[in-house]
Write a protein that holds these residues in place. Sequence first.
Motif, PDB file in Angstrom:
ATOM      1  N   GLY A   3       0.826  -1.205   0.000  1.00  0.00           N
ATOM      2  CA  GLY A   3       0.000   0.000   0.000  1.00  0.00           C
ATOM      3  C   GLY A   3       0.853   1.243   0.000  1.00  0.00           C
ATOM      4  O   GLY A   3       1.986   1.243   0.496  1.00  0.00           O
ATOM      5  N   LEU A   4       0.318   2.307  -0.578  1.00  0.00           N
ATOM      6  CA  LEU A   4       1.012   3.598  -0.593  1.00  0.00           C
ATOM      7  C   LEU A   4      -0.033   4.702  -0.699  1.00  0.00           C
ATOM      8  O   LEU A   4      -0.788   4.740  -1.674  1.00  0.00           O
ATOM      9  N   GLY A   5      -0.075   5.573   0.304  1.00  0.00           N
ATOM     10  CA  GLY A   5      -1.056   6.658   0.276  1.00  0.00           C
ATOM     11  C   GLY A   5      -2.465   6.101   0.251  1.00  0.00           C
ATOM     12  O   GLY A   5      -2.870   5.329   1.112  1.00  0.00           O
ATOM     13  N   ALA A   6      -3.238   6.490  -0.780  1.00  0.00           N
ATOM     14  CA  ALA A   6      -4.619   6.002  -0.893  1.00  0.00           C
ATOM     15  C   ALA A   6      -4.724   4.861  -1.907  1.00  0.00           C
ATOM     16  O   ALA A   6      -5.825   4.545  -2.360  1.00  0.00           O
ATOM     17  N   HIS A   7      -3.581   4.249  -2.232  1.00  0.00           N
ATOM     18  CA  HIS A   7      -3.591   3.205  -3.258  1.00  0.00           C
ATOM     19  C   HIS A   7      -3.057   1.889  -2.699  1.00  0.00           C
ATOM     20  O   HIS A   7      -2.225   1.874  -1.795  1.00  0.00           O
ATOM     21  N   LEU A   8      -3.573   0.806  -3.259  1.00  0.00           N
ATOM     22  CA  LEU A   8      -3.158  -0.534  -2.850  1.00  0.00           C
ATOM     23  C   LEU A   8      -2.725  -1.306  -4.090  1.00  0.00           C
ATOM     24  O   LEU A   8      -3.147  -0.981  -5.212  1.00  0.00           O
ATOM     25  N   TYR A   9      -1.913  -2.330  -3.890  1.00  0.00           N
ATOM     26  CA  TYR A   9      -1.384  -3.103  -5.023  1.00  0.00           C
ATOM     27  C   TYR A   9      -1.563  -4.580  -4.728  1.00  0.00           C
ATOM     28  O   TYR A   9      -1.255  -5.039  -3.620  1.00  0.00           O
ATOM     29  N   ASP A  10      -2.065  -5.306  -5.731  1.00  0.00           N
ATOM     30  CA  ASP A  10      -2.323  -6.727  -5.475  1.00  0.00           C
ATOM     31  C   ASP A  10      -1.134  -7.583  -5.866  1.00  0.00           C
ATOM     32  O   ASP A  10      -0.088  -7.083  -6.300  1.00  0.00           O
ATOM     33  N   ALA A  11      -1.310  -8.887  -5.708  1.00  0.00           N
ATOM     34  CA  ALA A  11      -0.199  -9.809  -5.914  1.00  0.00           C
ATOM     35  C   ALA A  11       0.289  -9.796  -7.355  1.00  0.00           C
ATOM     36  O   ALA A  11       1.434 -10.187  -7.633  1.00  0.00           O
ATOM     37  N   ASP A  12      -0.544  -9.321  -8.278  1.00  0.00           N
ATOM     38  CA  ASP A  12      -0.116  -9.204  -9.672  1.00  0.00           C
ATOM     39  C   ASP A  12       0.435  -7.814  -9.978  1.00  0.00           C
ATOM     40  O   ASP A  12       0.676  -7.489 -11.143  1.00  0.00           O
ATOM     41  N   GLY A  13       0.560  -6.974  -8.954  1.00  0.00           N
ATOM     42  CA  GLY A  13       1.097  -5.626  -9.163  1.00  0.00           C
ATOM     43  C   GLY A  13       0.070  -4.625  -9.653  1.00  0.00           C
ATOM     44  O   GLY A  13       0.415  -3.490  -9.984  1.00  0.00           O
ATOM     45  N   LEU A  14      -1.200  -5.012  -9.697  1.00  0.00           N
ATOM     46  CA  LEU A  14      -2.238  -4.082 -10.173  1.00  0.00           C
ATOM     47  C   LEU A  14      -2.603  -3.077  -9.091  1.00  0.00           C
ATOM     48  O   LEU A  14      -2.668  -3.426  -7.903  1.00  0.00           O
ATOM     49  N   GLU A  15      -2.835  -1.843  -9.517  1.00  0.00           N
ATOM     50  CA  GLU A  15      -3.115  -0.760  -8.571  1.00  0.00           C
ATOM     51  C   GLU A  15      -4.615  -0.642  -8.296  1.00  0.00           C
ATOM     52  O   GLU A  15      -5.433  -0.700  -9.223  1.00  0.00           O
ATOM     53  N   TYR A  16      -4.960  -0.432  -7.034  1.00  0.00           N
ATOM     54  CA  TYR A  16      -6.349  -0.258  -6.609  1.00  0.00           C
ATOM     55  C   TYR A  16      -6.511   1.129  -5.989  1.00  0.00           C
ATOM     56  O   TYR A  16      -5.575   1.653  -5.374  1.00  0.00           O
ATOM     57  N   LEU A  17      -7.725   1.633  -6.096  1.00  0.00           N
ATOM     58  CA  LEU A  17      -8.072   2.867  -5.399  1.00  0.00           C
ATOM     59  C   LEU A  17      -8.741   2.481  -4.086  1.00  0.00           C
ATOM     60  O   LEU A  17      -9.759   1.775  -4.094  1.00  0.00           O
ATOM     61  N   ASP A  18      -8.177   2.941  -2.985  1.00  0.00           N
ATOM     62  CA  ASP A  18      -8.719   2.574  -1.684  1.00  0.00           C
ATOM     63  C   ASP A  18      -9.765   3.594  -1.232  1.00  0.00           C
ATOM     64  O   ASP A  18      -9.433   4.696  -0.813  1.00  0.00           O
ATOM     65  N   GLY A  19     -11.004   3.205  -1.304  1.00  0.00           N
ATOM     66  CA  GLY A  19     -12.088   4.063  -0.833  1.00  0.00           C
ATOM     67  C   GLY A  19     -12.668   3.565   0.472  1.00  0.00           C
ATOM     68  O   GLY A  19     -13.772   3.967   0.853  1.00  0.00           O
ATOM     69  N   TYR A  20     -11.950   2.697   1.153  1.00  0.00           N
ATOM     70  CA  TYR A  20     -12.526   2.005   2.307  1.00  0.00           C
ATOM     71  C   TYR A  20     -11.731   2.147   3.609  1.00  0.00           C
ATOM     72  O   TYR A  20     -12.309   2.212   4.678  1.00  0.00           O
ATOM     73  N   ASN A  21     -10.407   2.184   3.497  1.00  0.00           N
ATOM     74  CA  ASN A  21      -9.590   1.974   4.705  1.00  0.00           C
ATOM     75  C   ASN A  21      -9.323   3.249   5.492  1.00  0.00           C
ATOM     76  O   ASN A  21      -8.487   4.064   5.132  1.00  0.00           O
ATOM     77  N   ASN A  22     -10.044   3.354   6.609  1.00  0.00           N
ATOM     78  CA  ASN A  22      -9.878   4.507   7.498  1.00  0.00           C
ATOM     79  C   ASN A  22      -8.923   4.203   8.644  1.00  0.00           C
ATOM     80  O   ASN A  22      -8.803   4.984   9.568  1.00  0.00           O
ATOM     81  N   VAL A  23      -8.291   3.047   8.606  1.00  0.00           N
ATOM     82  CA  VAL A  23      -7.308   2.735   9.646  1.00  0.00           C
ATOM     83  C   VAL A  23      -5.953   3.345   9.260  1.00  0.00           C
ATOM     84  O   VAL A  23      -5.377   4.139  10.015  1.00  0.00           O
ATOM     85  N   ALA A  24      -5.499   3.016   8.056  1.00  0.00           N
ATOM     86  CA  ALA A  24      -4.296   3.686   7.528  1.00  0.00           C
ATOM     87  C   ALA A  24      -4.730   5.079   7.080  1.00  0.00           C
ATOM     88  O   ALA A  24      -4.655   5.450   5.907  1.00  0.00           O
ATOM     89  N   SER A  25      -5.169   5.859   8.056  1.00  0.00           N
ATOM     90  CA  SER A  25      -5.918   7.075   7.758  1.00  0.00           C
ATOM     91  C   SER A  25      -5.052   8.172   7.171  1.00  0.00           C
ATOM     92  O   SER A  25      -5.499   8.940   6.325  1.00  0.00           O
ATOM     93  N   VAL A  26      -3.802   8.258   7.608  1.00  0.00           N
ATOM     94  CA  VAL A  26      -2.930   9.288   7.026  1.00  0.00           C
ATOM     95  C   VAL A  26      -2.163   8.725   5.830  1.00  0.00           C
ATOM     96  O   VAL A  26      -1.217   9.341   5.350  1.00  0.00           O
ATOM     97  N   GLY A  27      -2.603   7.597   5.328  1.00  0.00           N
ATOM     98  CA  GLY A  27      -2.019   6.994   4.132  1.00  0.00           C
ATOM     99  C   GLY A  27      -1.341   5.680   4.457  1.00  0.00           C
ATOM    100  O   GLY A  27      -0.712   5.533   5.506  1.00  0.00           O
ATOM    101  N   HIS A  28      -1.493   4.731   3.543  1.00  0.00           N
ATOM    102  CA  HIS A  28      -0.818   3.441   3.733  1.00  0.00           C
ATOM    103  C   HIS A  28       0.692   3.661   3.773  1.00  0.00           C
ATOM    104  O   HIS A  28       1.258   4.395   2.948  1.00  0.00           O
ATOM    105  N   CYS A  29       1.321   3.015   4.741  1.00  0.00           N
ATOM    106  CA  CYS A  29       2.790   3.034   4.855  1.00  0.00           C
ATOM    107  C   CYS A  29       3.354   4.453   4.891  1.00  0.00           C
ATOM    108  O   CYS A  29       4.378   4.733   4.279  1.00  0.00           O
TER     109      CYS A  29
END
Length: 440
Positions: free
Chosen positions: A52-78
């Motif tokens: 994860g990075l900021g508001a984006h997540l990456y799956d096992a195939d390296g595909l980028e996702y838009l994170d509209g759900y995670n309020n735990v990593a609230s100031v950004g993933h990692c």
Amino acid sequence: MSFSKAFSNIMDSNSYRPGAADGAEPLIAARQRLLGPANRLFYQRPVHIVRGLGAHLYDADGLEYLDGYNNVASVGHCEPRVTEAVTRQMATLNTHTRYLHGGIVDYSERLLATMPGALDQVMYACTGSEANDLALRVAETFTGARGVVITADAYHGNTAAVTAISPSLGGATTIGDHVRTVAPPDSYRVPAGELAERFAADVARAADELKAAGHGVSALVLDTIFSSDGVYATPDVLGPAVDVVRGHGGVFLADEVQPGFARTGDTTWGFQRHHVTPDLVTMGKPMGNGLPVAAMVGRSEVIAPFATGVPYFNTFAGNPVSMAAAWAVLDVIADDGLLGNARDVGAALREGVSAIGDPRIGDVRGSGLYIGVEISDPETGTPDRTTARRLVNELRERRVLISVCGSEGQVLKIRPPLVFSPSDVDWFCSALTDVLALLA
Ligand code: PMP
């Protein structure tokens, strides 16, 4: 209610729809074998996220996702400043709170400074559930009563005591005898001018019932953004209900696990939007940006009867690493202006979703980056859980992650990391436009 609204409504773990060779099947099978059926997955085709990075997540195939759900990593993933603070403290010392350490005192001072002065003490926990469990005990000891008033689809956690005040779990769980529910202040169905009065009248009725049943009134417990109820964000609604509960000798516990730490874009805490000062406040999730850090804040005179009578020790809570994470989170919120970002980007996201103009979108509401989108039948206005669920699953196929909430699971729940950007809003709105067209 027969289904678990909070957790299994966007995927029933047996309904996995195999996709391309995404490598998910062996992992799903292993989870089911090792973790058992209680651990539900999201989405008909679960995601396998590895980075994860900021508001984006990456799956096992390296595909980028838009994170509209995670309020735990609230100031950004990692988030690098949080990661650095945690790493440095982990390499220095991590032990319990029975030794002196500056970290817990410094953080407590800073946390309490974000709240009204009457809230002058804090006790630490590891999860929101634990913090609420503790708060119920504190309230009970202070009031000498056990009765609790909550909203109809509340979620407050997973211990025995807080499961009894979490009807949104549904399934085989039951709320306690000492619990009464009231409808949330539903801004979609009740005129704005009537919300506060109706809510207070419902709370008064519930309090009377609790008294008549011999439970007395211990607490009104509210998630101040009503997230599992369906996201109701009208400000200045709660004051009269809080007065009612205090009039019955009870306390107001604001559960800030969801709205706290700047998410609502106007105030740091959800209760501040209502211009009330709670007696007790609980928080967790975003507090450590992923580390399990939670707390209960309160007025010292409310805490005292419990605290002087019952020793409290929590092995992991408030330890130096947790405090380093929590401190860094407050730094990032302040340094990067995340309150303002939540306000501005949240408003843009609500406007973007409204502008799609689809008749199945009955209402777009929320505050800051806590947004609910009501999906209803355009003809009858009835909640449309099926379409909401299909939209969530189709968005997932476009690598956009959200969930649902609400009494029927009919509300799209959108609460991304607070670093969500205007280009993320464009990505989200174009994906939602596509899936609405697909399901036309
Ligand atoms: N209160 C609210 C409002 C929540 O949303 C949650 C978690 N979803 C909790 C309490 C419980 O927190 P935790 O999962 O950290 O125990």
